[in-house]
Write a protein that holds these residues in place. Structure first.
Motif, mmCIF file in Angstrom:
data_model
loop_
_atom_site.group_PDB
_atom_site.id
_atom_site.type_symbol
_atom_site.label_atom_id
_atom_site.label_comp_id
_atom_site.label_asym_id
_atom_site.label_seq_id
_atom_site.Cartn_x
_atom_site.Cartn_y
_atom_site.Cartn_z
ATOM 1 N N ALA A 127 0.901 -1.223 -0.121
ATOM 2 C CA ALA A 127 -0.010 0.119 0.107
ATOM 3 C C ALA A 127 0.927 1.237 0.097
ATOM 4 C CB ALA A 127 -0.952 0.048 1.313
ATOM 5 N N ALA A 128 1.067 1.771 -1.149
ATOM 6 C CA ALA A 128 2.125 3.119 -1.370
ATOM 7 C C ALA A 128 1.578 4.177 -1.800
ATOM 8 C CB ALA A 128 3.152 2.312 -2.461
ATOM 9 N N ARG A 129 1.757 5.244 -1.180
ATOM 10 C CA ARG A 129 1.496 6.690 -1.650
ATOM 11 C C ARG A 129 2.451 6.968 -2.698
ATOM 12 N NH1 ARG A 129 -0.638 9.138 2.924
ATOM 13 N NH2 ARG A 129 -0.245 8.022 4.941
ATOM 14 N N ASP A 130 1.844 7.886 -3.812
ATOM 15 C CA ASP A 130 2.542 8.199 -4.951
ATOM 16 C C ASP A 130 2.431 9.834 -4.914
ATOM 17 O OD1 ASP A 130 0.288 9.168 -6.214
ATOM 18 O OD2 ASP A 130 0.172 7.244 -7.494
ATOM 19 N N ALA A 131 3.142 10.108 -5.764
ATOM 20 C CA ALA A 131 3.446 11.796 -5.719
ATOM 21 C C ALA A 131 2.315 12.471 -6.278
ATOM 22 C CB ALA A 131 4.545 11.962 -6.618
ATOM 23 N N GLY A 132 1.060 11.820 -6.747
ATOM 24 C CA GLY A 132 0.049 12.410 -7.343
ATOM 25 C C GLY A 132 -1.002 12.515 -6.338
ATOM 26 N N GLY A 133 -0.664 12.127 -4.978
ATOM 27 C CA GLY A 133 -1.795 12.320 -3.822
ATOM 28 C C GLY A 133 -2.525 10.929 -4.079
ATOM 29 N N PHE A 134 -2.235 9.880 -4.551
ATOM 30 C CA PHE A 134 -3.033 8.796 -4.445
ATOM 31 C C PHE A 134 -2.194 7.623 -3.475
ATOM 32 C CE2 PHE A 134 -3.122 10.118 -9.053
ATOM 33 C CZ PHE A 134 -4.525 10.536 -8.824
ATOM 34 N N LEU A 135 -3.057 6.557 -3.169
ATOM 35 C CA LEU A 135 -2.564 5.379 -2.526
ATOM 36 C C LEU A 135 -2.922 4.393 -3.260
ATOM 37 C CD1 LEU A 135 -1.276 4.346 0.397
ATOM 38 C CD2 LEU A 135 -3.876 3.773 0.879
ATOM 39 N N THR A 136 -1.903 3.477 -3.907
ATOM 40 C CA THR A 136 -2.303 2.259 -4.727
ATOM 41 C C THR A 136 -2.046 0.824 -3.754
ATOM 42 O OG1 THR A 136 -1.530 3.550 -6.734
ATOM 43 C CG2 THR A 136 -1.616 0.958 -6.598
ATOM 44 N N VAL A 137 -2.991 0.234 -3.542
ATOM 45 C CA VAL A 137 -2.778 -1.109 -3.097
ATOM 46 C C VAL A 137 -2.605 -2.058 -3.997
ATOM 47 C CG1 VAL A 137 -4.123 -2.560 -1.358
ATOM 48 C CG2 VAL A 137 -4.413 -0.419 -1.062
ATOM 49 N N ASN A 138 -1.582 -2.940 -3.753
ATOM 50 C CA ASN A 138 -1.404 -4.059 -4.672
ATOM 51 C C ASN A 138 -1.371 -5.235 -4.115
ATOM 52 O OD1 ASN A 138 -0.662 -3.012 -7.318
ATOM 53 N ND2 ASN A 138 0.753 -1.737 -6.055
ATOM 54 N N GLY A 139 -2.115 -6.408 -4.679
ATOM 55 C CA GLY A 139 -2.370 -7.708 -3.988
ATOM 56 C C GLY A 139 -2.379 -8.694 -5.175
ATOM 57 N N GLN A 140 -2.956 -9.795 -4.659
ATOM 58 C CA GLN A 140 -3.490 -10.956 -5.443
ATOM 59 C C GLN A 140 -4.811 -11.789 -4.881
ATOM 60 O OE1 GLN A 140 0.357 -13.249 -5.670
ATOM 61 N NE2 GLN A 140 -0.085 -14.464 -4.113
ATOM 62 N N LEU A 141 -5.488 -12.194 -5.801
ATOM 63 C CA LEU A 141 -6.510 -13.415 -5.090
ATOM 64 C C LEU A 141 -5.931 -14.500 -5.526
ATOM 65 C CD1 LEU A 141 -9.220 -10.843 -6.634
ATOM 66 C CD2 LEU A 141 -9.010 -11.495 -4.252
ATOM 67 N N LYS A 142 -6.044 -15.555 -4.947
ATOM 68 C CA LYS A 142 -5.667 -16.908 -5.114
ATOM 69 C C LYS A 142 -6.790 -17.871 -4.982
ATOM 70 C CE LYS A 142 -2.404 -20.720 -4.638
ATOM 71 N NZ LYS A 142 -1.185 -21.103 -3.953
ATOM 72 N N ASN A 143 -7.225 -18.694 -5.837
ATOM 73 C CA ASN A 143 -8.478 -19.842 -5.704
ATOM 74 C C ASN A 143 -7.490 -21.118 -5.071
ATOM 75 O OD1 ASN A 143 -10.251 -21.782 -5.770
ATOM 76 N ND2 ASN A 143 -11.182 -21.205 -7.707
#
Length: 119
Positions: A8-24
């Protein structure tokens, strides 16, 4: 289904991007993805637009950002997840204030998780 949050990382544009994965982890394809899109951004189709963040410090809830056409800034096109399949996902939110270092991440059908913010 297992949801793993990788960052979960902030970027210079004022956004927070959450990255992950879904696994079945099941032996059959998972097709119950409709709940993940939530009720607000239905024009995004099958997606993870139903995700939210809660910042307990600022006492605010954040919803997924959308583009000028009203579509989510998130992973779309998830109609099913095959047995054993891993699907990478991302979701963008407005960034909480810099003094907020943890937020609660929710995606319908999964338990809420506290995640740390980097950046």
């Amino acid at each position: 289904m297992v949801l793993t949050i990788n960052s979960a990382a902030r970027d210079a544009g004022g956004f927070l991007t959450v990255n992950g994965q879904l696994k079945n982890n099941g032996k059959e394809p998972f097709v119950g993805t409709a709940a993940w899109r939530g009720n607000e951004l239905t024009q995004s189709g099958e997606s993870v637009a139903g995700a939210t963040l809660v910042d307990k410090v600022a006492k605010k809830r954040y919803y997924v950002l959308r583009d000028t056409d009203g579509r989510c800034l998130c992973t779309t096109g998830i109609s099913s997840v095959g047995a054993g399949q891993v699907v990478p996902v991302f979701v963008q939110f407005p960034a909480p204030p810099t003094n907020s270092t943890e937020v609660e991440f929710s995606l319908p059908t999964f338990a809420t998780a506290t995640i740390k913010i980097s950046g």
